[in-house]
Scaffold this motif. Sequence first.
Motif, mmCIF file in Angstrom:
data_model
loop_
_atom_site.group_PDB
_atom_site.id
_atom_site.type_symbol
_atom_site.label_atom_id
_atom_site.label_comp_id
_atom_site.label_asym_id
_atom_site.label_seq_id
_atom_site.Cartn_x
_atom_site.Cartn_y
_atom_site.Cartn_z
ATOM 1 N N LEU A 171 4.853 10.543 6.487
ATOM 2 C CA LEU A 171 5.684 11.875 5.678
ATOM 3 C C LEU A 171 4.248 12.172 4.844
ATOM 4 C CD1 LEU A 171 9.369 10.715 4.750
ATOM 5 C CD2 LEU A 171 8.556 12.781 6.116
ATOM 6 N N PHE A 172 3.839 11.300 4.695
ATOM 7 C CA PHE A 172 2.256 11.314 3.510
ATOM 8 C C PHE A 172 1.529 11.846 3.878
ATOM 9 C CE2 PHE A 172 4.575 7.876 0.676
ATOM 10 C CZ PHE A 172 4.060 8.824 -0.555
ATOM 11 N N ILE A 173 0.650 12.284 5.083
ATOM 12 C CA ILE A 173 0.331 12.373 6.280
ATOM 13 C C ILE A 173 0.257 14.147 6.284
ATOM 14 C CG2 ILE A 173 -1.824 12.799 7.449
ATOM 15 C CD1 ILE A 173 -1.629 9.509 8.030
ATOM 16 N N LEU A 174 1.542 14.349 6.555
ATOM 17 C CA LEU A 174 2.134 15.581 6.631
ATOM 18 C C LEU A 174 2.357 16.678 5.154
ATOM 19 C CD1 LEU A 174 4.413 14.998 9.474
ATOM 20 C CD2 LEU A 174 2.574 15.775 10.123
ATOM 21 N N LEU A 213 -2.848 7.051 1.465
ATOM 22 C CA LEU A 213 -2.527 6.628 1.255
ATOM 23 C C LEU A 213 -1.749 6.410 2.392
ATOM 24 C CD1 LEU A 213 -0.304 5.172 -0.583
ATOM 25 C CD2 LEU A 213 1.058 6.604 -0.654
ATOM 26 N N GLY A 214 -1.020 7.900 3.687
ATOM 27 C CA GLY A 214 -0.595 7.602 5.020
ATOM 28 C C GLY A 214 -1.576 6.421 5.741
ATOM 29 N N ALA A 215 -2.807 7.311 5.617
ATOM 30 C CA ALA A 215 -3.508 6.431 6.899
ATOM 31 C C ALA A 215 -3.085 4.948 6.309
ATOM 32 C CB ALA A 215 -5.051 6.812 6.603
ATOM 33 N N SER A 216 -3.568 5.027 4.658
ATOM 34 C CA SER A 216 -2.701 2.632 4.753
ATOM 35 C C SER A 216 -1.726 2.516 5.326
ATOM 36 C CB SER A 216 -3.276 2.916 2.837
ATOM 37 O OG SER A 216 -4.434 3.555 2.221
ATOM 38 N N LEU A 217 -0.659 3.512 4.197
ATOM 39 C CA LEU A 217 0.042 2.769 5.746
ATOM 40 C C LEU A 217 0.476 2.892 6.744
ATOM 41 C CD1 LEU A 217 2.772 5.157 3.218
ATOM 42 C CD2 LEU A 217 2.153 2.899 2.552
#
Lengths: 534, 111
Positions: free
Chosen positions: A447-450, A484-488
Motif C-alpha cells: 500500500l505504501f509503495i504504491l 517506509l514500504g520497502a522497510s516494511l
Amino acid sequence: MKNSFRQSMTWLHTWAGLLLGWVAYAIFVTGTASYFRPEITRWMQPEVAGHGTPIDAARLAARALEERAATAPRWFADLPDERTRRLLLLWQPAAGRFQNESLDPATGAKSTARPSMGGEFFYRFHFQLLLPHPWGRYTAGLVALALFVALLTGIVAHRRFFADLFLFRPGRIALRSWLDFHNVAGVLTLPFFLMISYSALVIFHNLYLPWSAKLLPPEKPAVTAQASPSSPTAWIAPAPLDPMIDEAARRWGTAHSIHRIEASDRGTARATVIFTRSELDSVSLRGRDQLKFDGVTGKLLDDRRLSATDGPGRSVHGIFYGLHLARFAGPLLRSLLFCLGLLGTALIASGLVMWTLKRRPKLATAGAGGRFAFWLVERLNVTAIAGLFVAIAALFWANRLLPVDLPSRLEREILCFLVAWAAMLVHACARRTPAAWREQLLLAAALFILLPGLDALTAGQHLAAAGRTFDLAYLGIETFFVVLGASLAIAAGKVARRVTSEGEAREGGARSASTLHANAADSAAPSSPQEVTS
Amino acid sequence: MSWLAFALAYAGVALFALAMKAHQNTHRALFGHAADSRQCRAFRCGGTALLLAAALAATHAFGWQVGLVAWCAMLTASGFTLTQLLAYAPRFTFAPAGGLLVSALLVSIFS
C-alpha cells in the motif's frame, strides 16, 4: 512474591510495558508522524498551492474578518508560514459560539481543498486517541506515566545494557537479537524517551493534577477580568488592523514573522489586538515575541517576550512543552527527531514481541487461561504493530480515492482508517501467527509503495506542479512512503526467513545464556531458540 | 557546522566502543590485539573530548538551547549508526569516523 528489588522492577517493566504497550505504540507512531504535521496536510490537501508571506496573509485575514464578522467582539487569525499552508479564521459573534473558516492563503478566497484532517489527524490521535473529550487525554496521560515507569524499571531490569552498549548480534537466536535491539535502542533513546514521556505529563498538568493550581500560590498577578463577549452598549469603532500589520512587519520582517493575530473586546474602550510571532530560536514555547496594540487608537502598548514575566513554574512548563512539540527544530533536527521517534517505536514493538518469545517455551505447561492470554497477546501484537501501518496506509488511500465532494468526507477518511484496522484484527485472529505477520506487513508495504503511483493517477497535476516547484514537503513525503514500504517489506521478509531457518538459528544459543536479561523466564530460551513468529 | 557536530559525535562514540570489553573483537581485527587498560583510558579520554567538541559544534550551529537538544539527538543517532555498522560491517566502522571528520572540517572551513 517477587523476592528481590530487581525482580520486582522486572515484573513492573514487563506488565506496564505489555498492558499499555499497544496504545503506547500507536501514540508513538502518530506522535512521530506529527513532527511533520503540516507536510502531511500538504500532501493530503494537494489543492492548496502557495502560501505567500505571513504579512500578505495577515492583510487578507484582516479584510476577510471585516467582511464576515465586522461586529464580532473576538477575532483570531492563524497565519501560514513556510511549512503551514493554512489561513484559519476564528471569530466569536456577540451571541453564540466560535465560528471558523479556512481560506486559501495565497488568494484569500474560501478554500477549495478537499475536506481532510491531514496531519491534524495524527496530531489529535496522538493525545486524544479519537476518544470523547477528557478520556483520550487521561488515557494518553496514563500511557505516558506507564512509559515513564517502564523506562525507569527498564534501567534496573536490563542493567547490563551499558556493558553491552553498541552491541547488536543479529541472526543468532531470535530472542537474543530482539533483546540486543531492545537494549541498544533503549539505552540510546533513553534521553529522548525520558524527555518525551515526562514532558507529556507536564503538558497537561492542569488536567492530571487539577488541585495543584489551588494549592500553589499564583505566579502571575491576576489577569484583569476577561470581558465576556456580550454585546457592548455602544459600539466604539476599532482601529484598522493594517497599520498594526505594517508595524509588525517593520519589527519582525516578512519571513519568520506573525503567527497569530488576536483581537479582543472589539467595540469597547478596552479593545486590544495582540500579534504573536512564530517561535523558532528558543526551545521554550513561551519564548515568543508579542506585540500588543490598543484596539481603539491603534497605538503600540507593549513589545515583549511572552516569557518575560514568567515565574519558575511557567518557565519550566514552557520549556518542556516546547521540547515535546519541537517547533524550534529546523528541517535537519526535525528529521533527526523523527528518526528517534521511529527508533522509540521499534523499541516498544521489540518489547511487545519479546513478551511472547519468552513465554512460548512455557506454553506447553500452561493452563487454558494462560494459553488464551498468549493467543490474545500475539493477535493484538500483530494488529497493533503491523495492522496500524495498514490502517495508516488506508487513510492515505482513502484520501486520494474518496470523491472530493462526498458528504462528510473528512469523517469517512477516518472511518476507512478504523475499518482497515478492525479488518486487520479479524485477519490476525483468523490466520496463524507467522502468516498474519507476513501478510499484514506485506500488505502495508504494498500500500505504501504504491501510494506515489496512486497519487500520480488521481492527483497527477498537483504532483507535477510539486515537481516543477521542487516542493520538498510533497516530494519528501512521496519518497518516505516508498522507503517506509520497502522497510516494511524487508521486515516481512525477515519474518518469513526466520520461520524457515530454525537450524541456523540454533547455533550460538549457548553463549547468550549468561547475558539474557531478567530471571527464570530466560532459562528455557537458549536451548530452544524460538522464532519471532512461529 | 551541524555536519561537523555529527562527525565529532560519531568519532566520539566509536572511540568509546573501542575501549569496551564487548567490542574487543573489533579492536583485535583492527590492531591485531585487544586494547590494554592504558589504551582503554586513552580511548575514553579521547571519546570524552570528541563528544564535548561535538556539543560545542552543535551549540555553535544552533545556539545553546536548540544546540543541546541537537547534541543529544546526535548522540543517539551516531550511537545507533555505530551499532548497526558494528553488527553488519565491522570493518567499516572506524574508517567513516575519520572520513566524516575530514569532510566535516573541509565543509566548515570552506562554507
